[in-house]
Design a protein around this motif. Sequence first.
Motif, PDB file in Angstrom:
ATOM      1  N   ALA A 148      -3.024  -0.882  -4.058  1.00  0.00           N
ATOM      2  CA  ALA A 148      -2.458  -0.399  -2.788  1.00  0.00           C
ATOM      3  C   ALA A 148      -3.532  -0.348  -1.702  1.00  0.00           C
ATOM      4  N   GLU A 149      -4.722   0.068  -2.074  1.00  0.00           N
ATOM      5  CA  GLU A 149      -5.824   0.121  -1.106  1.00  0.00           C
ATOM      6  C   GLU A 149      -6.215  -1.268  -0.627  1.00  0.00           C
ATOM      7  N   ALA A 150      -5.973  -2.282  -1.468  1.00  0.00           N
ATOM      8  CA  ALA A 150      -6.276  -3.665  -1.097  1.00  0.00           C
ATOM      9  C   ALA A 150      -5.083  -4.366  -0.447  1.00  0.00           C
ATOM     10  N   GLY A 151      -4.004  -3.605  -0.203  1.00  0.00           N
ATOM     11  CA  GLY A 151      -2.823  -4.176   0.425  1.00  0.00           C
ATOM     12  C   GLY A 151      -1.931  -4.946  -0.513  1.00  0.00           C
ATOM     13  N   ARG A 152      -2.037  -4.674  -1.820  1.00  0.00           N
ATOM     14  CA  ARG A 152      -1.222  -5.378  -2.804  1.00  0.00           C
ATOM     15  C   ARG A 152      -0.290  -4.403  -3.517  1.00  0.00           C
ATOM     16  N   CYS A 153       0.820  -4.926  -3.991  1.00  0.00           N
ATOM     17  CA  CYS A 153       1.734  -4.127  -4.810  1.00  0.00           C
ATOM     18  C   CYS A 153       2.490  -5.072  -5.731  1.00  0.00           C
ATOM     19  N   TYR A 154       2.422  -4.802  -7.027  1.00  0.00           N
ATOM     20  CA  TYR A 154       3.088  -5.655  -8.003  1.00  0.00           C
ATOM     21  C   TYR A 154       4.340  -5.002  -8.588  1.00  0.00           C
ATOM     22  N   LEU A 155       4.695  -3.838  -8.083  1.00  0.00           N
ATOM     23  CA  LEU A 155       5.943  -3.218  -8.505  1.00  0.00           C
ATOM     24  C   LEU A 155       7.098  -3.943  -7.815  1.00  0.00           C
ATOM     25  N   PRO A 156       8.099  -4.392  -8.566  1.00  0.00           N
ATOM     26  CA  PRO A 156       9.204  -5.140  -7.954  1.00  0.00           C
ATOM     27  C   PRO A 156       9.904  -4.324  -6.866  1.00  0.00           C
ATOM     28  N   LYS A 157      10.313  -5.006  -5.817  1.00  0.00           N
ATOM     29  CA  LYS A 157      10.993  -4.315  -4.716  1.00  0.00           C
ATOM     30  C   LYS A 157      12.295  -3.670  -5.174  1.00  0.00           C
ATOM     31  N   PRO A 200       8.322   0.309   0.256  1.00  0.00           N
ATOM     32  CA  PRO A 200       7.423  -0.728  -0.273  1.00  0.00           C
ATOM     33  C   PRO A 200       6.143  -0.888   0.543  1.00  0.00           C
ATOM     34  N   ASP A 201       6.134  -0.385   1.768  1.00  0.00           N
ATOM     35  CA  ASP A 201       4.934  -0.454   2.605  1.00  0.00           C
ATOM     36  C   ASP A 201       4.106   0.823   2.544  1.00  0.00           C
ATOM     37  N   ASN A 202       4.575   1.789   1.746  1.00  0.00           N
ATOM     38  CA  ASN A 202       3.845   3.057   1.618  1.00  0.00           C
ATOM     39  C   ASN A 202       4.136   3.673   0.257  1.00  0.00           C
ATOM     40  N   ILE A 203       3.774   2.937  -0.788  1.00  0.00           N
ATOM     41  CA  ILE A 203       4.140   3.393  -2.130  1.00  0.00           C
ATOM     42  C   ILE A 203       3.379   4.641  -2.556  1.00  0.00           C
TER      43      ILE A 203
END
Length: 307
Positions: free
Chosen positions: A181-190, A200-203
């Motif tokens: 999240a700190e690197a701007g990535r998220c692998y949790l499915p939308k 999804p922009d602030n998990i």
Amino acid sequence: MNRTNLVLHARTSIERGSKSFARASKLFSRQTRERAWLLYSWCRACDDLADGQDHGQEMSRVQNPEKVIAAMRMMTARAHGGEKTGNPPFDAFGVVAQECDIPISLANDMIDGFSLDAKGWRPETENDLLQYCYHVAGTVGCMMAVVMGISARNQEVLDRACDLGLAFQLANIARDVTEDAEAGRCYLPKTWLAEMRIDPDNIMAPERREALVLLIDRLCDLAGDYEASARVGASNLPFRSRWAVLAAAGIYGDIARAIKKSDGASLEQRIYTSKSKKLGWILKAFGQAIFNLARRDRQGLWTRKRA
């Protein structure tokens, strides 16, 4: 570098990049161990190039990521074809690919995963997540199976090897939610995030922390399912390879189990397994490898698209 020096370089790489895999690799026969190190060296180098890391340490911004991916693919193709690239990890891949007849399609599938990251891709569904896990880790499981003597045409065993890669990557994603999240990535499915009403922009929103922990637990449960399936595939391997794979499955599986047990603490601190637990798995896996009793079908599990 000649082969001997490439092996020494690869050994240093795995000891820096993954103490768990380095420990498990010592259970292989000498030939398989060296080949596993050579393959790891290339995988580690590709991962580091894609993420701007040094042996998996803190990520940094990669300039012109598409250019980096293209260079990675080109050097891999050259090495696979038997050319010297002058880059030790890629030359290491060339050696092990030639010795074991590793299909170039598997190498390209892995690089495709890094290409997804370079484009800022995020999964929409659980199947998307598993497809990504195949690219960046399931492919490695398949290539390792070939290194351990499984024919690249034995798709059923390669599916089980892929399952171990999926288990490892799902555990990684569960462990690295905050770092990603700190690197701007998220692998949790939308679709998962929508179910839990997580933006999804602030998990990392504090008010949705409990919901986020439930999704991390879901990742850990998935990792457990694929770990269990992979253990069945290990029954097709020679004893020492079977022992190493079962030890690695247990050691890495404990990461997912510890994350779930932490009840959200993994969001503040990185989860590790202790040396004593790793040793315990090496001993336990010895017995499992001797009796070789794992049985489980793959019904209901995601399956990679076979070449």
